[in-house]
Design a protein around this motif. Sequence first.
Motif, PDB file in Angstrom:
ATOM      1  N   THR A   1       0.971  -0.976  -0.346  1.00 50.94           N
ATOM      2  CA  THR A   1       0.044   0.761  -0.160  1.00 50.94           C
ATOM      3  C   THR A   1       0.627   0.790   0.491  1.00 50.94           C
ATOM      4  O   THR A   1       0.413   2.314  -0.908  1.00 50.94           O
ATOM      5  CB  THR A   1      -1.070   0.215   1.441  1.00 50.94           C
ATOM      6  N   CYS A   2       2.368   0.921   0.819  1.00 56.08           N
ATOM      7  CA  CYS A   2       2.759   2.711   0.823  1.00 56.08           C
ATOM      8  C   CYS A   2       3.421   2.458  -0.379  1.00 56.08           C
ATOM      9  O   CYS A   2       3.516   3.610  -0.857  1.00 56.08           O
ATOM     10  CB  CYS A   2       3.792   2.278   2.505  1.00 56.08           C
ATOM     11  N   VAL A   3       3.988   1.705  -1.180  1.00 53.27           N
ATOM     12  CA  VAL A   3       4.436   1.295  -2.471  1.00 53.27           C
ATOM     13  C   VAL A   3       3.781   2.369  -3.351  1.00 53.27           C
ATOM     14  O   VAL A   3       3.858   2.860  -4.039  1.00 53.27           O
ATOM     15  CB  VAL A   3       5.203   0.243  -2.663  1.00 53.27           C
ATOM     16  N   LEU A   4       2.276   1.844  -3.366  1.00 51.55           N
ATOM     17  CA  LEU A   4       1.702   2.745  -3.992  1.00 51.55           C
ATOM     18  C   LEU A   4       1.582   3.781  -3.728  1.00 51.55           C
ATOM     19  O   LEU A   4       1.930   4.886  -4.999  1.00 51.55           O
ATOM     20  CB  LEU A   4       0.147   2.323  -4.343  1.00 51.55           C
ATOM     21  N   PHE A   5       1.330   4.347  -2.303  1.00 52.63           N
ATOM     22  CA  PHE A   5       1.126   5.811  -2.717  1.00 52.63           C
ATOM     23  C   PHE A   5       2.328   6.770  -2.622  1.00 52.63           C
ATOM     24  O   PHE A   5       2.849   7.346  -3.272  1.00 52.63           O
ATOM     25  CB  PHE A   5       0.975   6.077  -1.062  1.00 52.63           C
ATOM     26  N   ILE A   6       3.204   6.056  -2.532  1.00 53.07           N
ATOM     27  CA  ILE A   6       4.427   6.646  -3.446  1.00 53.07           C
ATOM     28  C   ILE A   6       4.950   7.276  -4.686  1.00 53.07           C
ATOM     29  O   ILE A   6       5.116   7.738  -5.322  1.00 53.07           O
ATOM     30  CB  ILE A   6       6.108   6.065  -2.593  1.00 53.07           C
TER      31      ILE A   6
END
Lengths: 369, 169
Positions: free
Chosen positions: A17-22
């Motif tokens: 999820t965080c990689v997607l946000f970044i």
Amino acid sequence: MAAPFTRRRALLLLVLTCVLFITLDQRDTGAIGAARSGFSYVFRPFKGMARAVTRPVSNAWHGMTNYDDVERENLLLRDELARQAGNSAAAEAFVRAHNELLTLAQLPTGPNLDHVTAQVIGGTPRDDQQTVEINQGSRRGIRVGMPVVNGAGLIGKVTEVFPDGAVVRLITDSQYVLAVRISCRSTIPGTVDDTVITTPTGIPVGGADPRFATTTPTTTLFDPFATDPTSSSSTTPSTSVPPSTDALQPDDSAVDPFGSDASAVETTTTIPVCERETGSIRGRGKGRSPIVGLLDDDVRTREIVEGDPVISAGGAESLAPQDLPIGRVSRVIERKGTSPEVEIELNADLGRLNFVSVLLYVPASEVNP
Amino acid sequence: MLSFFSRPMFRLAAVAFVVLSIQMTLGADLKPFGVTADLMLLGATATGAAGGAQQGALAGFVFGLMFDLVLVTPFGISPLVYGLAGFLAGYVRTLMSDPTWWLAVIAVAIASALGSIGLAVVGAFVGLEGQIQPDLVRTALIVGAVNGVLAPLAMPVQRWCLGIRRVIV
């Protein structure tokens, strides 16, 4: 057996999820910016409340931890004040005389820009970013990208604006970049400075400096808030390319060239040929001086010396007008195979900002796209 | 309606909001030993130490997400690192057969220090300059120490947030 699997799955979900946000943020889709903007509007009143509630705690903390520093600084400031009192008389006369000369020669002075004075009300919330919050915003005409200065020079640019506040990204932030020029060092005659050797007007400062082709340079003063070139309002001295008059001889140093003898001085003005290096300044994070990457790796680079002033380059695309003072060269870093870099000691003390001015400057490219 | 407000996720978000307000005002102003205290990281690691790895990861994600909404650094770094730090604090706790309150404090301090380093590493990884500096370890140690000192205050709050039954003796 089920617990570790669930834990691992939760961890994987978190990371993805965080990689997607970044990724979304790096691709600048606009969704993240909109979310940030919306949240900031909701959050601001609560932050204001929190500030009011926590101020006594903050004051008590500073009272306990900074008392000795404040006392020491007070003594130093008294000393500095006494020194500045002596300097200001000479500087004021010089400013007046110099502005008269500029008007006479129709030379451009610093940008006559409207500005909004604001107070810094919040510091950097985390050490990996260098920002401050100010108490003026879009209601006063402030927009994203506008340069922010204090009495010492450029300190950063506006990155986020609210109706009654704005976030300023400081020059030291690692995401700050601006086109700058490195000019030649010169000094204000008649002033006292412990570190800089001053030379009376009329004596060729550049005599020993190969970058000065003419023999009678003087010093100009930059006032980012000047509305009248002939005004003698208090200014923050900085240097820019000085004009020089061929008629002034070295032995005229004791004579005020703009006084009674002014009529005898020829008005022919020579544009100085002090070469300027161009590059881009970028911040390097907390506690590290910003650095200027030079565009040209040529022989002139070697002539950059410690103390040379760094000013904004300006230009149609630049977010800052030209000739805003930024700092001085503190170190030249030569690198084999790449352009040299120059470390900058900022004029402004970014750790102690209080009142600042937002220059209501919009790049020419945005006015006439 | 009342049941919604008593849900753990709502309480967690509300507490994160309050802590964010304090971080942006008091936290940004008080700099013990020149380092900005990271109260949001404290929220994540205290949850992990109090309730376990998954709870810590969840709290870290929420705290980090909220923090990133007001920062200007790339979005997503904080939830990632805080989530991992919360997870780590919880994982360390599960390794202890008989966790005492001070072991939980140590878990918070260690996870916070590593989280502080993690922020710099991930920041550098996504292209932020000046993240890995000579004083990074010192900064991490101070962040860890401050969060360790504040952990006894933060853990009960986080326990209440997520409805975690106290197991630490």
